[in-house]
Write a protein that holds these residues in place. Structure first.
Motif, PDB file in Angstrom:
ATOM      1  N   ALA A 185       0.712  -1.165   0.085  1.00 46.42           N
ATOM      2  CA  ALA A 185      -0.025   0.014  -0.031  1.00 46.42           C
ATOM      3  C   ALA A 185       0.880   0.980  -0.026  1.00 46.42           C
ATOM      4  O   ALA A 185       0.555   2.225  -0.574  1.00 46.42           O
ATOM      5  CB  ALA A 185      -0.865   0.007   1.159  1.00 46.42           C
ATOM      6  N   VAL A 186       1.931   1.257   0.788  1.00 47.93           N
ATOM      7  CA  VAL A 186       2.969   2.367   0.870  1.00 47.93           C
ATOM      8  C   VAL A 186       3.420   2.664  -0.603  1.00 47.93           C
ATOM      9  O   VAL A 186       3.698   3.428  -0.967  1.00 47.93           O
ATOM     10  CB  VAL A 186       3.807   2.030   1.896  1.00 47.93           C
ATOM     11  N   GLN A 187       4.007   1.420  -1.194  1.00 47.20           N
ATOM     12  CA  GLN A 187       4.456   1.428  -2.526  1.00 47.20           C
ATOM     13  C   GLN A 187       3.553   2.075  -3.479  1.00 47.20           C
ATOM     14  O   GLN A 187       3.862   2.961  -4.373  1.00 47.20           O
ATOM     15  CB  GLN A 187       4.737   0.193  -2.846  1.00 47.20           C
ATOM     16  N   ARG A 188       2.419   1.916  -3.261  1.00 48.40           N
ATOM     17  CA  ARG A 188       1.377   2.570  -4.504  1.00 48.40           C
ATOM     18  C   ARG A 188       1.194   3.967  -4.238  1.00 48.40           C
ATOM     19  O   ARG A 188       1.181   4.751  -5.046  1.00 48.40           O
ATOM     20  CB  ARG A 188       0.042   1.942  -4.027  1.00 48.40           C
ATOM     21  N   LEU A 189       1.371   4.381  -3.032  1.00 48.62           N
ATOM     22  CA  LEU A 189       1.662   5.853  -2.511  1.00 48.62           C
ATOM     23  C   LEU A 189       2.842   6.656  -3.443  1.00 48.62           C
ATOM     24  O   LEU A 189       2.680   7.621  -3.985  1.00 48.62           O
ATOM     25  CB  LEU A 189       1.459   6.157  -1.239  1.00 48.62           C
ATOM     26  N   ARG A 190       3.972   5.841  -3.296  1.00 49.29           N
ATOM     27  CA  ARG A 190       5.348   6.313  -4.047  1.00 49.29           C
ATOM     28  C   ARG A 190       5.019   6.257  -5.388  1.00 49.29           C
ATOM     29  O   ARG A 190       5.390   7.387  -6.099  1.00 49.29           O
ATOM     30  CB  ARG A 190       6.369   5.224  -3.511  1.00 49.29           C
ATOM     31  N   GLU A 191       4.218   5.239  -6.046  1.00 49.84           N
ATOM     32  CA  GLU A 191       4.085   5.164  -7.243  1.00 49.84           C
ATOM     33  C   GLU A 191       3.123   6.479  -7.919  1.00 49.84           C
ATOM     34  O   GLU A 191       3.280   6.984  -8.983  1.00 49.84           O
ATOM     35  CB  GLU A 191       3.416   3.854  -7.886  1.00 49.84           C
ATOM     36  N   ALA A 192       2.181   6.878  -6.965  1.00 47.49           N
ATOM     37  CA  ALA A 192       1.447   8.093  -7.360  1.00 47.49           C
ATOM     38  C   ALA A 192       2.147   9.270  -7.057  1.00 47.49           C
ATOM     39  O   ALA A 192       1.698  10.336  -7.302  1.00 47.49           O
ATOM     40  CB  ALA A 192      -0.043   8.086  -6.858  1.00 47.49           C
ATOM     41  N   HIS A 193       3.201   9.401  -6.443  1.00 46.36           N
ATOM     42  CA  HIS A 193       4.104  10.479  -6.040  1.00 46.36           C
ATOM     43  C   HIS A 193       3.384  11.286  -4.991  1.00 46.36           C
ATOM     44  O   HIS A 193       3.251  12.487  -5.221  1.00 46.36           O
ATOM     45  CB  HIS A 193       4.564  11.306  -7.416  1.00 46.36           C
ATOM     46  N   LEU A 194       2.897  10.479  -3.973  1.00 48.51           N
ATOM     47  CA  LEU A 194       2.159  11.181  -2.807  1.00 48.51           C
ATOM     48  C   LEU A 194       3.087  10.876  -1.673  1.00 48.51           C
ATOM     49  O   LEU A 194       3.471   9.790  -1.276  1.00 48.51           O
ATOM     50  CB  LEU A 194       0.915  10.621  -2.893  1.00 48.51           C
TER      51      LEU A 194
END
Length: 310
Positions: A185-194
């Protein structure tokens, strides 16, 4: 004699009877042992005015102190299986959940809300130590995933206040599975640059520290917070050495490069607002054409992804 019994004696008893006082009128500081008037403590954001010790607080206090004008909306979190293993020690697991819910008025350890922080959109997840030691079970994992999904969909920063004794033993391996799920879930935030900001509070230990709690873009902690995987007593018994003074406390971790800042609770809102403002470019929303993913698409707890079976 009847007159004395019926009239005089009840009046004497009424005059000498001790008046009941509420149990929560005063609170003892765990740091210095001083008795503090509850109203004074509340006005001071549950920080001891004598020794500056930061007492543990829950989601309501965190949200009220953080969001603009104290206005926010909590989100409904996914339901999970209540007792997947039929676990029982001194009590049945469903009975422990029932007791924790009765005492805290919470469904589980993590509550998620969204609103604005100095006009920046933020999603905030707060782990409540009062609910079974803030332990991470399936419900907590689903809550973190829901918080990350909401942050991605709203193009908002995610702030997590971590406080836990670790994974929830009553759920066994299903609890440990939340570690990689929350990391994804944290990685998905990083992919979205958030931005993903973690505030470590007292205590943050076990599987929570070994997963999302140490993955923040910015790592902040409250003064004196105990942070680590195993407790200091366990470490001392294992290595048979005396640990340094202040070992595993926030200030020690800051000195050794594990944290970015140790922030007093009175400055927490101002500090987080400044961090979010620096990391979350207001123009970023308009520049984004398409998100990497609209959601997280993680497999349900206990389900093995296709292709991983043997």
């Amino acid at each position: 004699m009847n007159w004395l019994t019926r009239t005089v004696l009840p009046k004497i008893r009424e005059m000498t009877r001790k008046k009941d006082t509420p149990d929560n009128l005063w609170k003892k500081c765990p740091g210095c042992g001083q008795m503090i008037y509850s109203k004074e403590l509340e006005e001071n954001q549950h920080v001891c005015p004598k020794c500056d010790h930061h007492l543990r607080i829950g989601s309501k206090e965190r949200f009220a102190a953080l969001f603009d004008n104290g206005e926010y909306q909590t989100i409904e979190l996914p339901d999970v299986i209540q007792d997947p293993l039929g676990f029982r020690d001194q009590k049945k697991y469903p009975d422990r959940l029932k007791d924790a819910r009765s005492k805290t008025n919470l469904r589980d350890a993590i509550v998620v809300a969204h609103g604005t922080l100095e006009k920046h959109d933020v999603v905030v997840a707060v782990q409540n130590f009062a609910f079974m030691g803030g332990s991470m079970g399936m419900a907590a994992g689903e809550a973190l995933i829901a918080a990350a999904t909401l942050a991605v969909n709203q193009r908002a920063a995610l702030i997590v206040f971590a406080a836990a004794g670790g994974a929830r033993m009553q759920e066994g391996i299903l609890s440990l599975m939340q570690m990689p799920r929350t990391v994804i879930a944290v990685q998905r935030l990083r992919e979205a640059h958030l931005p993903f900001i973690v505030v470590l509070t007292d205590p943050t230990t076990g599987g929570v520290t070994a997963s999302y709690a140490m993955l923040g873009d910015i790592q902040v902690a409250e003064p004196g917070a105990l942070i680590g995987f195993a407790g200091p007593r366990v470490i001392e018994q294992t290595i048979r050495e005396t640990l340094p003074e202040g070992f595993q406390r926030a200030e020690y971790l800051l000195d050794h490069g594990m944290l970015d800042q140790v922030v007093h609770r009175h400055q927490m809102r101002e500090t987080l607002a400044r961090i979010v403002g620096l990391l979350l470019d207001p123009l970023h929303k308009a520049d984004v054409v398409a998100l990497p993913r609209p959601g997280l698409d993680l497999p349900p707890t206990g389900e093995i992804p296709h292709g991983a079976r043997r």
